[in-house]
Design a protein around this motif. Structure first.
Motif, mmCIF file in Angstrom:
data_model
loop_
_atom_site.group_PDB
_atom_site.id
_atom_site.type_symbol
_atom_site.label_atom_id
_atom_site.label_comp_id
_atom_site.label_asym_id
_atom_site.label_seq_id
_atom_site.Cartn_x
_atom_site.Cartn_y
_atom_site.Cartn_z
ATOM 1 N N PRO A 31 -42.488 -17.740 52.084
ATOM 2 C CA PRO A 31 -42.367 -16.584 51.195
ATOM 3 C C PRO A 31 -43.578 -16.438 50.283
ATOM 4 C CG PRO A 31 -40.394 -17.967 51.105
ATOM 5 C CD PRO A 31 -41.424 -18.725 51.880
ATOM 6 N N SER A 32 -43.802 -15.212 49.834
ATOM 7 C CA SER A 32 -44.942 -14.917 48.975
ATOM 8 C C SER A 32 -44.706 -15.428 47.558
ATOM 9 C CB SER A 32 -45.182 -13.411 48.943
ATOM 10 O OG SER A 32 -44.053 -12.767 48.384
ATOM 11 N N LEU A 33 -45.784 -15.439 46.792
ATOM 12 C CA LEU A 33 -45.749 -15.778 45.367
ATOM 13 C C LEU A 33 -46.367 -14.634 44.587
ATOM 14 C CD1 LEU A 33 -47.305 -19.379 45.206
ATOM 15 C CD2 LEU A 33 -44.948 -18.793 44.791
ATOM 16 N N THR A 34 -45.876 -14.397 43.387
ATOM 17 C CA THR A 34 -46.580 -13.456 42.526
ATOM 18 C C THR A 34 -47.810 -14.171 41.970
ATOM 19 O OG1 THR A 34 -45.445 -14.089 40.491
ATOM 20 C CG2 THR A 34 -44.400 -12.352 41.838
ATOM 21 N N HIS A 35 -48.708 -13.412 41.403
ATOM 22 C CA HIS A 35 -49.929 -13.988 40.841
ATOM 23 C C HIS A 35 -49.582 -14.967 39.711
ATOM 24 C CE1 HIS A 35 -54.275 -13.868 40.641
ATOM 25 N NE2 HIS A 35 -54.201 -13.836 39.316
ATOM 26 N N GLY A 36 -48.592 -14.603 38.901
ATOM 27 C CA GLY A 36 -48.172 -15.475 37.803
ATOM 28 C C GLY A 36 -47.520 -16.753 38.306
ATOM 29 N N GLN A 37 -46.685 -16.647 39.343
ATOM 30 C CA GLN A 37 -46.053 -17.837 39.921
ATOM 31 C C GLN A 37 -47.106 -18.772 40.499
ATOM 32 O OE1 GLN A 37 -43.472 -15.827 42.684
ATOM 33 N NE2 GLN A 37 -41.682 -16.026 41.359
ATOM 34 N N MET A 38 -48.155 -18.198 41.082
ATOM 35 C CA MET A 38 -49.229 -18.987 41.665
ATOM 36 C C MET A 38 -49.857 -19.887 40.602
ATOM 37 S SD MET A 38 -52.515 -17.599 43.786
ATOM 38 C CE MET A 38 -53.565 -17.126 42.436
ATOM 39 N N ALA A 39 -50.097 -19.361 39.419
ATOM 40 C CA ALA A 39 -50.707 -20.148 38.347
ATOM 41 C C ALA A 39 -49.796 -21.295 37.925
ATOM 42 C CB ALA A 39 -51.023 -19.243 37.158
ATOM 43 N N VAL A 40 -48.497 -21.061 37.885
ATOM 44 C CA VAL A 40 -47.554 -22.113 37.498
ATOM 45 C C VAL A 40 -47.474 -23.179 38.588
ATOM 46 C CG1 VAL A 40 -45.146 -22.638 36.921
ATOM 47 C CG2 VAL A 40 -46.236 -20.578 35.991
ATOM 48 N N ILE A 41 -47.357 -22.772 39.843
ATOM 49 C CA ILE A 41 -47.288 -23.739 40.951
ATOM 50 C C ILE A 41 -48.563 -24.576 40.994
ATOM 51 C CG2 ILE A 41 -47.210 -23.980 43.474
ATOM 52 C CD1 ILE A 41 -44.492 -23.345 42.323
ATOM 53 N N ALA A 42 -49.711 -23.981 40.661
ATOM 54 C CA ALA A 42 -50.970 -24.733 40.652
ATOM 55 C C ALA A 42 -50.898 -25.894 39.664
ATOM 56 C CB ALA A 42 -52.133 -23.810 40.308
ATOM 57 N N ARG A 43 -50.226 -25.687 38.536
ATOM 58 C CA ARG A 43 -50.100 -26.763 37.541
ATOM 59 C C ARG A 43 -49.215 -27.897 38.052
ATOM 60 N NH1 ARG A 43 -49.939 -22.285 33.758
ATOM 61 N NH2 ARG A 43 -47.667 -22.347 33.608
ATOM 62 N N LYS A 121 -35.108 -31.196 42.989
ATOM 63 C CA LYS A 121 -34.353 -30.233 42.175
ATOM 64 C C LYS A 121 -34.738 -30.331 40.704
ATOM 65 C CE LYS A 121 -30.483 -29.378 45.238
ATOM 66 N NZ LYS A 121 -29.041 -29.490 45.484
ATOM 67 N N ALA A 122 -35.028 -31.530 40.228
ATOM 68 C CA ALA A 122 -35.481 -31.681 38.836
ATOM 69 C C ALA A 122 -36.837 -31.004 38.643
ATOM 70 C CB ALA A 122 -35.566 -33.168 38.478
ATOM 71 N N LEU A 123 -37.720 -31.158 39.613
ATOM 72 C CA LEU A 123 -39.042 -30.525 39.537
ATOM 73 C C LEU A 123 -38.916 -29.007 39.628
ATOM 74 C CD1 LEU A 123 -42.051 -30.950 39.248
ATOM 75 C CD2 LEU A 123 -42.169 -31.457 41.698
ATOM 76 N N ILE A 124 -38.038 -28.519 40.488
ATOM 77 C CA ILE A 124 -37.792 -27.075 40.591
ATOM 78 C C ILE A 124 -37.296 -26.532 39.251
ATOM 79 C CG2 ILE A 124 -36.244 -25.342 41.609
ATOM 80 C CD1 ILE A 124 -36.505 -26.923 44.265
ATOM 81 N N SER A 125 -36.429 -27.275 38.592
ATOM 82 C CA SER A 125 -35.908 -26.850 37.289
ATOM 83 C C SER A 125 -37.030 -26.752 36.263
ATOM 84 C CB SER A 125 -34.840 -27.845 36.830
ATOM 85 O OG SER A 125 -34.331 -27.462 35.579
ATOM 86 N N ASP A 126 -37.929 -27.740 36.255
ATOM 87 C CA ASP A 126 -39.067 -27.701 35.330
ATOM 88 C C ASP A 126 -39.975 -26.509 35.617
ATOM 89 O OD1 ASP A 126 -38.146 -30.042 34.201
ATOM 90 O OD2 ASP A 126 -39.603 -31.334 35.242
ATOM 91 N N ILE A 127 -40.226 -26.265 36.908
ATOM 92 C CA ILE A 127 -41.095 -25.145 37.299
ATOM 93 C C ILE A 127 -40.446 -23.820 36.928
ATOM 94 C CG2 ILE A 127 -42.104 -23.933 39.277
ATOM 95 C CD1 ILE A 127 -42.505 -26.741 40.566
ATOM 96 N N ASP A 128 -39.139 -23.682 37.193
ATOM 97 C CA ASP A 128 -38.426 -22.450 36.841
ATOM 98 C C ASP A 128 -38.522 -22.178 35.340
ATOM 99 O OD1 ASP A 128 -37.651 -21.654 39.355
ATOM 100 O OD2 ASP A 128 -35.666 -22.566 39.245
ATOM 101 N N ALA A 129 -38.326 -23.213 34.529
ATOM 102 C CA ALA A 129 -38.395 -23.038 33.074
ATOM 103 C C ALA A 129 -39.798 -22.605 32.661
ATOM 104 C CB ALA A 129 -38.003 -24.336 32.372
ATOM 105 N N ASP A 130 -40.805 -23.209 33.272
ATOM 106 C CA ASP A 130 -42.196 -22.847 32.967
ATOM 107 C C ASP A 130 -42.476 -21.398 33.380
ATOM 108 O OD1 ASP A 130 -44.883 -22.923 32.314
ATOM 109 O OD2 ASP A 130 -45.290 -24.766 33.409
ATOM 110 N N MET A 131 -41.943 -20.990 34.521
ATOM 111 C CA MET A 131 -42.148 -19.610 34.992
ATOM 112 C C MET A 131 -41.490 -18.605 34.057
ATOM 113 S SD MET A 131 -42.016 -19.655 39.124
ATOM 114 C CE MET A 131 -43.230 -20.563 40.086
#
Length: 194
Positions: A31-43, A121-131
């Motif tokens: 699936p695609s990423l938005t530009h903003g999501q890309m910056a968060v996933i990069a971190r 799932k813990a990492l996904i939760s952290d990423i979701d909160a950051d997004m």
């Protein structure tokens, strides 16, 4: 220098990637990423890969996503080109979307694997909160709707490097460093023994 640029532009395909106008090739769909999501996933990419590297019981989907992400990252020159994440005009922006979308897909898949589920799932939760904090889903660019596939590698737009000043500067600096290194090795006359 002009010869090297000519060779690069001649060797580059006319279109680096089909874009969102054609269906993705066979393989695992990413699936695609938005530009903003890309910056968060990069971190978080380092943490995603660290979790992946600790997995001993894997499956074909995991291995294809992991290998594809690493290959895509290499094609994108290891994320070292300036503006590859933030600058939509960068010839490396689309391939950055691809390797980061693959990292997100790998993390999502690890959340279904018994050995990685809790940590993923813990990492996904952290990423979701950051997004949510950064409003990542609202920051879009021309590649935000593009999906990818393990069946194809997105190459940088090599021809566009000469029109993107930061990329051109890195290219010229690299070529100058290579010429200087070659000159220091082969160009200076060696003192002859008396």
């Amino acid at each position: 220098m002009a010869t090297a640029l000519s060779i690069m532009t001649a060797a580059a395909p006319a279109e680096a990637h089909s874009g969102s106008f054609a269906p993705p090739p066979p393989g695992i769909q990413i699936p695609s990423l938005t530009h903003g999501q890309m910056a968060v996933i990069a971190r978080y990419r380092g943490e995603i890969l660290e979790l992946a590297q600790h997995q001993t019981a894997t499956d074909p989907t995991f291995r294809r996503l992991y290998n594809h992400g690493n290959l895509q990252f290499t094609y994108c020159l290891w994320g070292l080109m300036p503006g590859s994440l933030a600058d939509e005009e960068s010839p490396f922006n689309e391939c950055s979307h691809a390797y980061l979308a693959t990292a997100k897909a790998l993390l999502t898949h690890m959340a279904t694997m018994p050995s990685a589920e809790r940590n993923a799932k813990a990492l996904i939760s952290d990423i979701d909160a950051d997004m949510v904090r950064s409003g990542a889903s609202w920051i879009l660019c021309q590649y935000s709707g593009e999906s990818f596939s393990t069946g194809a590698v997105v190459e940088p737009r090599w021809r566009d490097m000469v029109f993107h000043l930061p990329s051109l500067c890195v290219l010229l600096a690299t070529m100058a460093a290579l010429v200087a290194a070659a000159w220091s090795i082969f160009g200076t006359p060696r003192a002859r023994a008396a």
